[in-house]
Write a protein that holds these residues in place. Structure first.
Motif, PDB file in Angstrom:
ATOM      1  N   TRP A 225       0.851  -1.194   0.000  1.00 36.29           N
ATOM      2  CA  TRP A 225       0.000   0.000   0.000  1.00 36.29           C
ATOM      3  C   TRP A 225       0.882   1.238   0.000  1.00 36.29           C
ATOM      4  O   TRP A 225       1.933   1.291   0.642  1.00 36.29           O
ATOM      5  CB  TRP A 225      -0.896   0.052   1.227  1.00 36.29           C
ATOM      6  N   GLY A 226       0.438   2.253  -0.724  1.00 37.90           N
ATOM      7  CA  GLY A 226       1.060   3.567  -0.699  1.00 37.90           C
ATOM      8  C   GLY A 226       0.032   4.592  -1.105  1.00 37.90           C
ATOM      9  O   GLY A 226      -1.051   4.259  -1.579  1.00 37.90           O
TER      10      GLY A 226
ATOM     11  N   ILE B 185      -1.575   4.580  -5.887  1.00 40.16           N
ATOM     12  CA  ILE B 185      -1.767   3.200  -6.317  1.00 40.16           C
ATOM     13  C   ILE B 185      -0.967   2.932  -7.591  1.00 40.16           C
ATOM     14  O   ILE B 185      -0.498   1.790  -7.806  1.00 40.16           O
ATOM     15  CB  ILE B 185      -3.267   2.879  -6.525  1.00 40.16           C
ATOM     16  N   GLU B 186      -0.767   3.952  -8.421  1.00 40.01           N
ATOM     17  CA  GLU B 186       0.024   3.756  -9.632  1.00 40.01           C
ATOM     18  C   GLU B 186       1.469   3.416  -9.288  1.00 40.01           C
ATOM     19  O   GLU B 186       2.064   2.499  -9.885  1.00 40.01           O
ATOM     20  CB  GLU B 186      -0.014   5.020 -10.513  1.00 40.01           C
ATOM     21  N   ARG B 187       2.034   4.122  -8.328  1.00 39.77           N
ATOM     22  CA  ARG B 187       3.413   3.835  -7.925  1.00 39.77           C
ATOM     23  C   ARG B 187       3.488   2.484  -7.213  1.00 39.77           C
ATOM     24  O   ARG B 187       4.484   1.763  -7.355  1.00 39.77           O
ATOM     25  CB  ARG B 187       3.944   4.954  -7.026  1.00 39.77           C
ATOM     26  N   ALA B 188       2.447   2.142  -6.467  1.00 41.00           N
ATOM     27  CA  ALA B 188       2.424   0.829  -5.821  1.00 41.00           C
ATOM     28  C   ALA B 188       2.408  -0.283  -6.866  1.00 41.00           C
ATOM     29  O   ALA B 188       3.088  -1.306  -6.724  1.00 41.00           O
ATOM     30  CB  ALA B 188       1.217   0.717  -4.897  1.00 41.00           C
ATOM     31  N   ARG B 189       1.631  -0.089  -7.929  1.00 40.89           N
ATOM     32  CA  ARG B 189       1.579  -1.087  -8.998  1.00 40.89           C
ATOM     33  C   ARG B 189       2.944  -1.244  -9.669  1.00 40.89           C
ATOM     34  O   ARG B 189       3.405  -2.366  -9.921  1.00 40.89           O
ATOM     35  CB  ARG B 189       0.538  -0.688 -10.043  1.00 40.89           C
TER      36      ARG B 189
ATOM     37  N   LEU C 249       1.012  -7.811  -4.663  1.00 40.73           N
ATOM     38  CA  LEU C 249      -0.341  -7.302  -4.884  1.00 40.73           C
ATOM     39  C   LEU C 249      -0.461  -5.854  -4.422  1.00 40.73           C
ATOM     40  O   LEU C 249      -0.433  -5.579  -3.215  1.00 40.73           O
ATOM     41  CB  LEU C 249      -1.359  -8.160  -4.126  1.00 40.73           C
ATOM     42  N   PRO C 250      -0.611  -4.891  -5.329  1.00 37.82           N
ATOM     43  CA  PRO C 250      -0.845  -3.510  -4.918  1.00 37.82           C
ATOM     44  C   PRO C 250      -2.273  -3.362  -4.405  1.00 37.82           C
ATOM     45  O   PRO C 250      -3.213  -3.918  -4.986  1.00 37.82           O
ATOM     46  CB  PRO C 250      -0.635  -2.717  -6.208  1.00 37.82           C
ATOM     47  N   VAL C 251      -2.449  -2.624  -3.317  1.00 37.19           N
ATOM     48  CA  VAL C 251      -3.771  -2.448  -2.711  1.00 37.19           C
ATOM     49  C   VAL C 251      -4.011  -0.966  -2.467  1.00 37.19           C
ATOM     50  O   VAL C 251      -3.157  -0.283  -1.886  1.00 37.19           O
ATOM     51  CB  VAL C 251      -3.889  -3.234  -1.388  1.00 37.19           C
ATOM     52  N   ALA C 252      -5.167  -0.457  -2.874  1.00 35.99           N
ATOM     53  CA  ALA C 252      -5.462   0.970  -2.749  1.00 35.99           C
ATOM     54  C   ALA C 252      -5.892   1.367  -1.341  1.00 35.99           C
ATOM     55  O   ALA C 252      -5.617   2.480  -0.892  1.00 35.99           O
ATOM     56  CB  ALA C 252      -6.541   1.362  -3.756  1.00 35.99           C
TER      57      ALA C 252
ATOM     58  N   GLU D 225      -7.643  -2.667   3.941  1.00 37.88           N
ATOM     59  CA  GLU D 225      -7.719  -3.912   3.182  1.00 37.88           C
ATOM     60  C   GLU D 225      -6.340  -4.558   3.055  1.00 37.88           C
ATOM     61  O   GLU D 225      -6.203  -5.781   3.103  1.00 37.88           O
ATOM     62  CB  GLU D 225      -8.289  -3.636   1.786  1.00 37.88           C
ATOM     63  N   ALA D 226      -5.310  -3.718   2.908  1.00 36.53           N
ATOM     64  CA  ALA D 226      -3.952  -4.239   2.776  1.00 36.53           C
ATOM     65  C   ALA D 226      -3.500  -4.963   4.044  1.00 36.53           C
ATOM     66  O   ALA D 226      -2.795  -5.972   3.987  1.00 36.53           O
ATOM     67  CB  ALA D 226      -2.984  -3.103   2.454  1.00 36.53           C
ATOM     68  N   VAL D 227      -3.910  -4.443   5.193  1.00 39.10           N
ATOM     69  CA  VAL D 227      -3.458  -4.986   6.482  1.00 39.10           C
ATOM     70  C   VAL D 227      -4.289  -6.192   6.918  1.00 39.10           C
ATOM     71  O   VAL D 227      -3.790  -7.088   7.613  1.00 39.10           O
ATOM     72  CB  VAL D 227      -3.495  -3.872   7.552  1.00 39.10           C
ATOM     73  N   THR D 228      -5.548  -6.239   6.512  1.00 43.95           N
ATOM     74  CA  THR D 228      -6.435  -7.326   6.922  1.00 43.95           C
ATOM     75  C   THR D 228      -5.824  -8.682   6.583  1.00 43.95           C
ATOM     76  O   THR D 228      -5.408  -8.924   5.456  1.00 43.95           O
ATOM     77  CB  THR D 228      -7.806  -7.196   6.231  1.00 43.95           C
TER      78      THR D 228
END
Length: 288
Positions: free
Chosen positions: A132-133, A136-140, A155-158, A162-165
């Protein structure tokens, strides 16, 4: 870190001299008494105008021989800091995370994020890494690069929650000065590494994160002086200073327990210490 907790090292608190808007000069002196070295890290921390909230760290680590008093090695502080920070996190994770942890979440996508993924893959059988960042484009783009480099499922997550779950390991490696991680996002059994914020005024996690699990540090003194999440938790009355379970060196030496059950949440706060930089530089010098 065992030597630090055993009193076999010496270091002074980090000193920082402001030298202009968004510009700092930091000094971290120390001595490895049992290894025969002393020295210091000297580093500039400059804000990057084209990347708000980000800073560039440049400098050197100077190593002296304790026998002769001569300076014997000068190393790139940026490279040393990058490697030893991730290595320190991996050591702590190996001691505190559940043994079969496969799911890692990294909050951030800079150099430390990539270094941490590579280091953590050496101590746990990672199967999935969520990133996560704020962009989302830079994360991808980061995930594409790291997937090619490591072979891991990236897996990039917006959405940060959700990223931490369901993550078994969470690493915060950002330049955030206010919380990006919240206590009610964490599930039983998670191990959290708080790495990015290294001054008292900054906190990547809300104060409540410190109170929901067992809290470990590099050194009690540095936590009381510079761990923003811990200091906010104490100020809010959520914990007392006695909430520090142990220094990681005490856990590694078998003096204090680390994780005690598969369901507890563990938190490790990394600030960084001169003796880590000096140990890494001494290793490089001895290999030369």
């Amino acid at each position: 870190m065992i030597a630090l907790s055993a009193g076999e090292t010496r270091q002074l608190p980090r000193t920082i001299i402001p030298i202009g808007a968004g510009r700092l000069f930091g000094q971290m002196p120390g001595a490895l008494l049992s290894e025969g070295y002393f020295g210091a890290k000297l580093v500039s921390v400059f804000a990057e105008p084209d990347r708000p909230g980000r800073t560039a760290h440049l400098g050197v680590v100077v190593l002296f021989d304790a026998e002769s008093g001569q300076a014997v090695c000068v190393a790139d502080a940026g490279a040393i800091t990058l490697i030893r920070t991730a290595a320190g996190t991996a050591v702590a994770t190996d001691a505190l995370a559940v043994p079969d942890a496969e799911r890692l979440t990294v909050m951030g996508y800079g150099h430390q994020a990539s270094a941490h993924i590579e280091a953590l893959a050496r101590v746990r059988p990672l199967r999935e890494v969520k990133v996560w960042g704020r962009s989302i484009e830079r994360a991808r783009a980061f995930c594409v690069t790291m997937a090619e480099k490591t072979g891991l499922a990236m897996l990039p997550v917006a959405d940060p929650r959700e990223a931490v779950t369901d993550a078994q390991i969470v690493c915060t490696v950002t330049g955030a000065v206010e919380p990006i991680l919240f206590a009610d996002w964490l599930t039983p059994g998670t191990h959290v590494n708080l790495v990015g914020a290294s001054v008292a005024s900054a906190a990547e996690a809300e104060a409540a994160v410190v109170s929901v699990g067992r809290y470990f540090v590099e050194s009690r003194e540095s936590a009381r002086n510079g761990a923003g999440e811990f200091l906010r938790a104490v100020a809010a009355g959520l914990v007392t200073e006695d909430c520090i379970q142990a220094e990681i060196g005490e856990v590694l030496a078998g003096m204090r327990p680390g994780r005690q059950s598969a369901s507890e949440i563990t938190i490790y706060k990394s600030i960084g210490h001169a003796v880590q930089d000096l140990a890494a530089t001494a290793y490089l010098y001895e290999q030369s």
